[in-house]
Write a protein that holds these residues in place. Structure first.
Motif, PDB file in Angstrom:
ATOM      1  N   HIS A  16       0.976  -1.180  -0.128  1.00 49.98           N
ATOM      2  CA  HIS A  16       0.157  -0.078   0.034  1.00 49.98           C
ATOM      3  C   HIS A  16       0.910   1.206   0.232  1.00 49.98           C
ATOM      4  CE1 HIS A  16      -2.899   3.081   1.471  1.00 49.98           C
ATOM      5  NE2 HIS A  16      -1.884   3.317   2.354  1.00 49.98           N
ATOM      6  N   ASN A  17       1.981   1.468   0.895  1.00 48.57           N
ATOM      7  CA  ASN A  17       2.767   2.545   1.165  1.00 48.57           C
ATOM      8  C   ASN A  17       3.649   2.751  -0.472  1.00 48.57           C
ATOM      9  OD1 ASN A  17       1.944   2.636   3.790  1.00 48.57           O
ATOM     10  ND2 ASN A  17       3.482   1.390   4.474  1.00 48.57           N
ATOM     11  N   LEU A  20       1.240   4.242  -2.832  1.00 53.94           N
ATOM     12  CA  LEU A  20       1.126   5.676  -2.528  1.00 53.94           C
ATOM     13  C   LEU A  20       2.327   6.505  -2.865  1.00 53.94           C
ATOM     14  CD1 LEU A  20      -0.650   8.001  -0.861  1.00 53.94           C
ATOM     15  CD2 LEU A  20       0.936   7.582   1.043  1.00 53.94           C
ATOM     16  N   SER A  23       1.545   6.639  -6.697  1.00 56.50           N
ATOM     17  CA  SER A  23       0.456   7.645  -6.984  1.00 56.50           C
ATOM     18  C   SER A  23       0.885   8.960  -6.866  1.00 56.50           C
ATOM     19  CB  SER A  23      -0.742   7.098  -6.469  1.00 56.50           C
ATOM     20  OG  SER A  23      -0.832   7.431  -4.943  1.00 56.50           O
ATOM     21  N   LEU A  24       1.726   9.402  -5.860  1.00 58.60           N
ATOM     22  CA  LEU A  24       1.970  10.946  -5.842  1.00 58.60           C
ATOM     23  C   LEU A  24       2.865  11.467  -6.780  1.00 58.60           C
ATOM     24  CD1 LEU A  24       2.406  10.888  -1.786  1.00 58.60           C
ATOM     25  CD2 LEU A  24       0.584  11.838  -3.061  1.00 58.60           C
ATOM     26  N   ASN A 232      -0.615  13.512   3.160  1.00 55.11           N
ATOM     27  CA  ASN A 232      -0.135  12.453   2.519  1.00 55.11           C
ATOM     28  C   ASN A 232       0.477  11.356   3.302  1.00 55.11           C
ATOM     29  OD1 ASN A 232      -1.024  13.272   0.009  1.00 55.11           O
ATOM     30  ND2 ASN A 232       0.839  14.472  -0.525  1.00 55.11           N
ATOM     31  N   GLN A 235      -1.776   8.942   5.102  1.00 54.32           N
ATOM     32  CA  GLN A 235      -2.285   7.647   4.655  1.00 54.32           C
ATOM     33  C   GLN A 235      -1.497   6.414   4.674  1.00 54.32           C
ATOM     34  OE1 GLN A 235      -3.966   8.413   0.421  1.00 54.32           O
ATOM     35  NE2 GLN A 235      -3.788  10.742   0.912  1.00 54.32           N
ATOM     36  N   LEU A 236       0.006   6.553   5.464  1.00 52.99           N
ATOM     37  CA  LEU A 236       0.587   5.538   5.437  1.00 52.99           C
ATOM     38  C   LEU A 236       0.202   4.576   6.396  1.00 52.99           C
ATOM     39  CD1 LEU A 236       3.890   7.729   5.464  1.00 52.99           C
ATOM     40  CD2 LEU A 236       3.163   6.146   3.622  1.00 52.99           C
TER      41      LEU A 236
END
Ligand code: PLP
Length: 365
Positions: A16-17, A20, A23-24, A232, A235-236
Motif C-alpha cells: 500500500h505504501n 502511495l 501515485s504521488l 499524504n 495515509q501511510l
C-alpha cells in the motif's frame, strides 16, 4: 512454547505504501530503499514482496546487494554510496548493480575498469547537504568524463539528496532544487540527463522535487518523516508491529522502587507488569519513565530502567482489565506509532526500526 517477542510485518501495508509513493508522482519511477535490512523489516522479504512492482532497489553497499542477488532478486540494485574500493566496479558489473558516483576516486575507478558491459551510473551533486557529491561547478566535467567512457551506459542519472525536506517550512529544500537545476549539464539530447531528487519527505510534501526517479525509504515502512500531521503521510500504514507479552504481574506498595538502580518509585500502591522485551531486542535502553507501552490495547507508562530482556510497565490504571500473565504488549505498531516512542526517547523512528537485532523474529503476514 517460545518467547512471545516478535516483529509482525504486514506486507500488504508495505505494498500500500509503495503504491502511495507511486501515485504521488505518476511520471516518476519509484525505487524502494531497502538498505539496513529494509530499515529493520528484512531486506529479502521486503524486496521479494515489492519485486513485481519495483524497477530497481537501493542499498548502502555491495554486501547488501549480493544478499539480495543470492535471494534471487533480479532487478538492478543501486549502491547509494557507490563503491568503497576500485575492485567493486567489476563486481558491480557482474551483479548488474548501478553505481552512485559521488567523488573523483569513484569516477576514476569506473573509467579505469576493464568491463565487458556498460555500467549504469548515478552521478551525485552536492546541492547543500555537504555530505557527498561533486560540487555543482565540477558536475559538468564529471558528467562529460562519464559520457565519454565506453564503460558507462549512455543514460546517466544526475542526483542529489535533501537535508531538510522533513521540515515543511524550511526554504533549504527549494534552494537545493534551484541549485540542482542550475548545475545540470547541458546535453545535446534535451531528455538527458535523467534526474532524481526525492526521498520520502519530498515525495510526500514537495511535489516540485519530482523528477525521473524517486527514492522512498522510511515512508514505505508506513511511518511519517514529519513531526506534525501531513495529509499524504496520514495515509501511510505502519508495516511493523513490535509485540511481546506480560510475563509477570505484581502489586507493590507506595514508596517501593522498580528495576535496576531503583530509578522509579511508586507514588501509590501500584500494579507492575513485566514484559519480555529489552534492549537486547532493540528496545531503547534510554527510554525514560513514562514512555508509552500498549498493554491490552491501553497506553501505559514504562517505569524503571529497561533491562536486556525485560521492561516493567505501570498497569495500575487498567482497573477494568487487570493485566495478567500472557497478555499482549505492543512496543510500537499501527496503534502506537514508532515516532511517538522515538520522540519519548529523544531519537527518531528510523533508528529504532533500523537497529532492531536478528534476535527478534520477523513474522510476515
Ligand atoms: C536512504 C536514502 C533515501 C531514503 O530516505 P528516506 O528518508 O528513508 O525516504 C533516499 N536517497 C538516498 C540517497 C538515501 O541514502
Amino acid at each position: 512454547m517460545s518467547r512471545p517477542t516478535a516483529a509482525i510485518i504486514d506486507l500488504q501495508a508495505l505494498r500500500h505504501n509503495y503504491g502511495l509513493a507511486e501515485s504521488l508522482a505518476p511520471n516518476s519511477q519509484t525505487i524502494p530503499m531497502v538498505k539496513a535490512n529494509a530499515y529493520g523489516h528484512g531486506a529479502i522479504e521486503v524486496a521479494t514482496a515489492l519485486a513485481s512492482m519495483a524497477p530497481a532497489f537501493g542499498v548502502a553497499c555491495i554486501e547488501e546487494a549480493i544478499a539480495l542477488r543470492d535471494a534471487n532478486i533480479s532487478q538492478p540494485i543501486l549502491l547509494l554510496e557507490g563503491t568503497f574500493t576500485a575492485d567493486e566496479v567489476t563486481q558491480a558489473e557482474h551483479h548488474n548493480l548501478w553505481l552512485m558516483v559521488e567523488n573523483q576516486p569513484q569516477l576514476d575507478a569506473i573509467l579505469a575498469a576493464d568491463l565487458s558491459h556498460q555500467i549504469k551510473v548515478w552521478l551525485g551533486v552536492d546541492t547543500g547537504m555537504h555530505r557527498l557529491g561533486f560540487q555543482p561547478e565540477d558536475l559538468a566535467a564529471a558528467y562529460s568524463a562519464l559520457k565519454a567512457s565506453r564503460n558507462v551506459h549512455d543514460e546517466i542519472v544526475v542526483t542529489s539528496h535533501f537535508a531538510c525536506a522533513d521540515d515543511l517550512n524550511n526554504s533549504a529544500t527549494s534552494q537545493q532544487i534551484a541549485t540542482f537545476d542550475n548545475s545540470l549539464p547541458r546535453d545535446s539530447d534535451p531528455a538527458m540527463p535523467m534526474t532524481s531528487l526525492a526521498n520520502s519527505a519530498a515525495i510526500l510534501a514537495w511535489p516540485e522535487a519530482q523528477r525521473d526517479w524517486q527514492r522512498p525509504g522510511y515512508m514505505l515502512y508506513g511511518n511519517s518523516p514529519f513531526a506534525e500531521p501531513q495529509a499524504n503521510a496520514d495515509q501511510l500504514q505502519p508495516v511493523m508491529s513490535f509485540e511481546s507479552a506480560v510475563i509477570s504481574v505484581r502489586e507493590i506498595p507506595a514508596g517501593d522502587s522498580v528495576g535496576y538502580g531503583a530509578n522509579w518509585t511508586a507514588q501509590r500502591q501500584s500494579h507492575i507488569a513485566t514484559v519480555a522485551v529489552g534492549y537486547g531486542d532493540g528496545y531503547p535502553r534510554h527510554a525514560p519513565n513514562g514512555t508509552p507501552v500498549l498493554v491490552n490495547g491501553v497506553k501505559c507508562p514504562l517505569v524503571g530502567r529497561v533491562s536486556m530482556d525485560m521492561i516493567t510497565v505501570d498497569v495500575t490504571d487498567l482497573v477494568n482489565n487487570r493485566a495478567k500473565i500472557g497478555d499482549r504488549a505492543i512496543l510500537w505498531g499501527p496503534a502506537l506509532p514508532v515516532n511517538e516512542v522515538a520522540a519519548a526517547c529523544n531519537t527518531i523512528g528510523y533508528e529504532l526500526l533500523t537497529r532492531m537485532p536478528d534476535r527478534v523474529p520477523r513474522i510476515y503476514r
